[in-house]
Motif scaffolding. Structure first.
Motif, PDB file in Angstrom:
ATOM      1  N   LEU A 151     -21.873  27.790  27.438  1.00 32.79           N
ATOM      2  CA  LEU A 151     -22.296  28.258  26.117  1.00 32.79           C
ATOM      3  C   LEU A 151     -23.788  28.562  26.107  1.00 32.79           C
ATOM      4  N   PHE A 152     -24.573  27.705  26.739  1.00 29.39           N
ATOM      5  CA  PHE A 152     -26.030  27.872  26.723  1.00 29.39           C
ATOM      6  C   PHE A 152     -26.464  29.229  27.267  1.00 29.39           C
ATOM      7  N   THR A 153     -25.857  29.681  28.360  1.00 27.64           N
ATOM      8  CA  THR A 153     -26.344  30.914  28.984  1.00 27.64           C
ATOM      9  C   THR A 153     -26.146  32.138  28.095  1.00 27.64           C
ATOM     10  N   THR A 154     -25.216  32.074  27.158  1.00 30.14           N
ATOM     11  CA  THR A 154     -25.100  33.143  26.160  1.00 30.14           C
ATOM     12  C   THR A 154     -26.065  32.906  25.001  1.00 30.14           C
ATOM     13  N   LEU A 155     -26.159  31.683  24.521  1.00 30.48           N
ATOM     14  CA  LEU A 155     -27.043  31.396  23.389  1.00 30.48           C
ATOM     15  C   LEU A 155     -28.496  31.719  23.707  1.00 30.48           C
ATOM     16  N   VAL A 156     -28.939  31.423  24.921  1.00 29.09           N
ATOM     17  CA  VAL A 156     -30.351  31.629  25.249  1.00 29.09           C
ATOM     18  C   VAL A 156     -30.698  33.117  25.293  1.00 29.09           C
ATOM     19  N   ARG A 157     -29.701  33.985  25.452  1.00 27.16           N
ATOM     20  CA  ARG A 157     -29.909  35.436  25.462  1.00 27.16           C
ATOM     21  C   ARG A 157     -29.636  36.071  24.096  1.00 27.16           C
ATOM     22  N   PHE A 158     -29.173  35.297  23.145  1.00 25.78           N
ATOM     23  CA  PHE A 158     -28.620  35.887  21.932  1.00 25.78           C
ATOM     24  C   PHE A 158     -29.648  36.682  21.132  1.00 25.78           C
ATOM     25  N   GLY A 198     -40.380  41.665  20.866  1.00 26.54           N
ATOM     26  CA  GLY A 198     -39.871  40.387  20.348  1.00 26.54           C
ATOM     27  C   GLY A 198     -38.611  39.960  21.059  1.00 26.54           C
ATOM     28  N   PRO A 199     -38.037  38.854  20.617  1.00 27.87           N
ATOM     29  CA  PRO A 199     -38.527  37.990  19.535  1.00 27.87           C
ATOM     30  C   PRO A 199     -39.596  37.016  20.017  1.00 27.87           C
ATOM     31  N   ASP A 200     -40.246  36.356  19.072  1.00 28.18           N
ATOM     32  CA  ASP A 200     -41.205  35.310  19.403  1.00 28.18           C
ATOM     33  C   ASP A 200     -40.450  34.156  20.067  1.00 28.18           C
ATOM     34  N   LEU A 201     -40.897  33.761  21.243  1.00 28.03           N
ATOM     35  CA  LEU A 201     -40.176  32.751  22.018  1.00 28.03           C
ATOM     36  C   LEU A 201     -40.709  31.335  21.829  1.00 28.03           C
ATOM     37  N   ASP A 202     -41.788  31.182  21.085  1.00 31.11           N
ATOM     38  CA  ASP A 202     -42.404  29.856  20.959  1.00 31.11           C
ATOM     39  C   ASP A 202     -41.467  28.821  20.352  1.00 31.11           C
ATOM     40  N   GLY A 203     -40.511  29.272  19.545  1.00 30.62           N
ATOM     41  CA  GLY A 203     -39.611  28.327  18.887  1.00 30.62           C
ATOM     42  C   GLY A 203     -38.769  27.510  19.838  1.00 30.62           C
ATOM     43  N   TRP A 204     -38.578  27.990  21.059  1.00 37.22           N
ATOM     44  CA  TRP A 204     -37.745  27.261  22.018  1.00 37.22           C
ATOM     45  C   TRP A 204     -38.329  25.891  22.369  1.00 37.22           C
ATOM     46  N   LEU A 205     -39.597  25.702  22.150  1.00 33.62           N
ATOM     47  CA  LEU A 205     -40.236  24.436  22.512  1.00 33.62           C
ATOM     48  C   LEU A 205     -40.493  23.533  21.311  1.00 33.62           C
ATOM     49  N   PHE A 211     -32.312  23.335  32.628  1.00 34.50           N
ATOM     50  CA  PHE A 211     -31.899  24.458  31.784  1.00 34.50           C
ATOM     51  C   PHE A 211     -33.052  25.443  31.601  1.00 34.50           C
ATOM     52  N   GLY A 212     -34.006  25.104  30.752  1.00 34.74           N
ATOM     53  CA  GLY A 212     -35.096  26.030  30.468  1.00 34.74           C
ATOM     54  C   GLY A 212     -35.897  26.416  31.687  1.00 34.74           C
ATOM     55  N   ASP A 213     -35.970  25.532  32.676  1.00 36.57           N
ATOM     56  CA  ASP A 213     -36.766  25.855  33.859  1.00 36.57           C
ATOM     57  C   ASP A 213     -36.075  26.846  34.794  1.00 36.57           C
ATOM     58  N   THR A 214     -34.881  27.309  34.414  1.00 35.10           N
ATOM     59  CA  THR A 214     -34.211  28.369  35.177  1.00 35.10           C
ATOM     60  C   THR A 214     -34.212  29.697  34.423  1.00 35.10           C
ATOM     61  N   VAL A 215     -34.712  29.707  33.185  1.00 37.25           N
ATOM     62  CA  VAL A 215     -34.611  30.881  32.310  1.00 37.25           C
ATOM     63  C   VAL A 215     -35.837  31.773  32.458  1.00 37.25           C
ATOM     64  N   ASP A 216     -35.609  33.062  32.657  1.00 30.47           N
ATOM     65  CA  ASP A 216     -36.686  34.040  32.742  1.00 30.47           C
ATOM     66  C   ASP A 216     -36.434  35.123  31.689  1.00 30.47           C
ATOM     67  N   ALA A 222     -30.691  24.320  17.024  1.00 30.94           N
ATOM     68  CA  ALA A 222     -31.167  23.010  17.490  1.00 30.94           C
ATOM     69  C   ALA A 222     -30.471  22.610  18.787  1.00 30.94           C
ATOM     70  N   TYR A 223     -29.173  22.866  18.869  1.00 26.82           N
ATOM     71  CA  TYR A 223     -28.403  22.555  20.083  1.00 26.82           C
ATOM     72  C   TYR A 223     -28.957  23.332  21.279  1.00 26.82           C
ATOM     73  N   ALA A 224     -29.215  24.616  21.097  1.00 26.32           N
ATOM     74  CA  ALA A 224     -29.731  25.444  22.187  1.00 26.32           C
ATOM     75  C   ALA A 224     -31.119  24.979  22.610  1.00 26.32           C
ATOM     76  N   ARG A 225     -31.968  24.608  21.650  1.00 30.14           N
ATOM     77  CA  ARG A 225     -33.309  24.116  21.988  1.00 30.14           C
ATOM     78  C   ARG A 225     -33.227  22.792  22.723  1.00 30.14           C
ATOM     79  N   ASP A 226     -32.304  21.950  22.317  1.00 30.19           N
ATOM     80  CA  ASP A 226     -32.106  20.669  22.994  1.00 30.19           C
ATOM     81  C   ASP A 226     -31.806  20.897  24.477  1.00 30.19           C
ATOM     82  N   LEU A 227     -30.887  21.789  24.758  1.00 29.71           N
ATOM     83  CA  LEU A 227     -30.555  22.069  26.151  1.00 29.71           C
ATOM     84  C   LEU A 227     -31.720  22.753  26.868  1.00 29.71           C
ATOM     85  N   TYR A 228     -32.359  23.712  26.202  1.00 26.11           N
ATOM     86  CA  TYR A 228     -33.468  24.424  26.838  1.00 26.11           C
ATOM     87  C   TYR A 228     -34.558  23.462  27.295  1.00 26.11           C
TER      88      TYR A 228
END
Length: 345
Positions: free
Chosen positions: A234-241, A304-311, A275-280, A264-270
């Protein structure tokens, strides 16, 4: 084939997206690397090379699994250029445009070594035998399950159980729905060739996302109290959404960031190691917007979008749960495998 001819052919291929109904083909090479080597490919440290694109959600599953399970020293990693040409995935990120281990310029060369004149597409993730240079498998559905089960003897101490036996029926059921309506559903919407086809796919995407949001409203993970294969998929689709599927694929009823639970779930995993350390995000955006000229003919990549929210804080730890079950977090990203700063929030 000359460079000009190659560019022309690539343009024709990429422009075909969105011109006919989308149908995902089955993996042609479905051999498995197993503990007993029953397909002729035994699990063996240092024998295989995992080829991924950081842009591809299917390949990203394998990258996450490899990190969580600590298989970095046993299974080497190759990362292809996010931009394809007519011969598909290429090693232009490496010195002299050649993979330093396999010695090839295009992943298609490993496919050709396995089956001369193979007429199908060249896909990632791909597992290649380093000795013979032959493709072993491009079965993205089975590959990560085998990494979690057949490769156990090579897992790091403290590796999580991503596919626990008692939960497999539930995991499979959850993954089936997510694959059909979300993982593959965004592609059916994005590459739809008619209004009705697009609307049906888009409705499926958001119906399943809404159902999944309700499931996660009072639990931290999809199945059980720790991360499983279902969460990875699920994460690999959500992180690209929001970065590509919302605009590029017209899945725009709402953004991921507008659903409090899924966001919140996606940020938790990221923010979980592995997880997040594999995302480019740079690879993700450039691949979708530059390659799919059939639906984005200008090739312009949005700012965009602004990516700062992931952290930002997600507060999901309030549900309890143990991210790695009885195990521990993976160690630091190995040297040479770090995601460039341009690809991070």
């Amino acid at each position: 084939m000359s460079g000009d001819d190659s560019d022309s052919q690539a343009a024709k291929s990429n422009a075909a997206y969105g011109k006919k109904p989308f149908k995902r083909s089955k993996s042609h090479f479905a051999d498995r690397v197993t503990a007993d080597g029953r397909d002729g490919w035994p699990v063996e440290a240092g024998r295989y090379r995992l080829v991924i694109s950081r842009a591809c959600p299917w390949a990203s599953r394998a990258a996450i699994s490899r990190r969580l399970l600590g298989l970095e020293s046993a299974l080497s990693l190759a990362v292809v250029d996010p931009i394809q040409d007519d011969r598909s995935w290429r090693f232009t990120l490496d010195p002299d445009g050649r993979d330093p281990v396999l010695g090839i310029r295009y992943l298609s060369e490993a496919y050709d070594a396995r089956e001369t004149g193979y007429p199908g597409g060249v896909s990632v993730p791909a597992l290649v035998d380093e000795v013979s240079g032959k493709l072993v498998t491009n079965d993205y559905q089975q590959l990560t399950l085998d990494l979690a089960t057949e490769w156990r003897d090579l897992h790091r101490p403290g590796a999580p159980d991503l596919y626990p036996q008692p939960l497999r029926d539930e995991i499979n059921d959850v993954m089936d729905g997510i694959y059909r309506d979300v993982n593959n559903g965004v592609y059916r919407a994005g590459f739809a060739a008619s209004q009705s086809e697009y609307e049906a796919a888009c409705r499926d995407v958001f119906r399943r996302l809404e159902e999944t949001s309700r499931r996660l409203a009072d639990r931290r993970y999809l199945v059980g109290d720790s991360i499983t294969e279902a969460d990875i998929r699920l994460f690999t689709t959500l992180v690209r959404f929001d970065a590509v599927y919302h605009g590029h694929f017209k899945c725009n009823r709402w953004k991921l960031s507008e659903d409090p639970v899924l966001w919140a779930y996606a940020r938790d995993l990221y923010q979980t190691p592995g997880f997040g350390d594999t995302v480019d995000f740079d690879h993700i955006k450039r691949h979708y917007y530059e390659v799919h000229t059939g639906i984005n003919p200008t090739g312009i990549v949005p700012l965009g979008p602004d990516l700062d929210g992931w952290l930002t804080p997600h507060h999901r730890e309030g549900f309890g749960g143990r991210p790695f079950g009885d195990g521990t977090a993976p160690g630091p990203v190995p040297d040479g495998e770090e995601v460039p700063v341009t690809g991070q929030p």
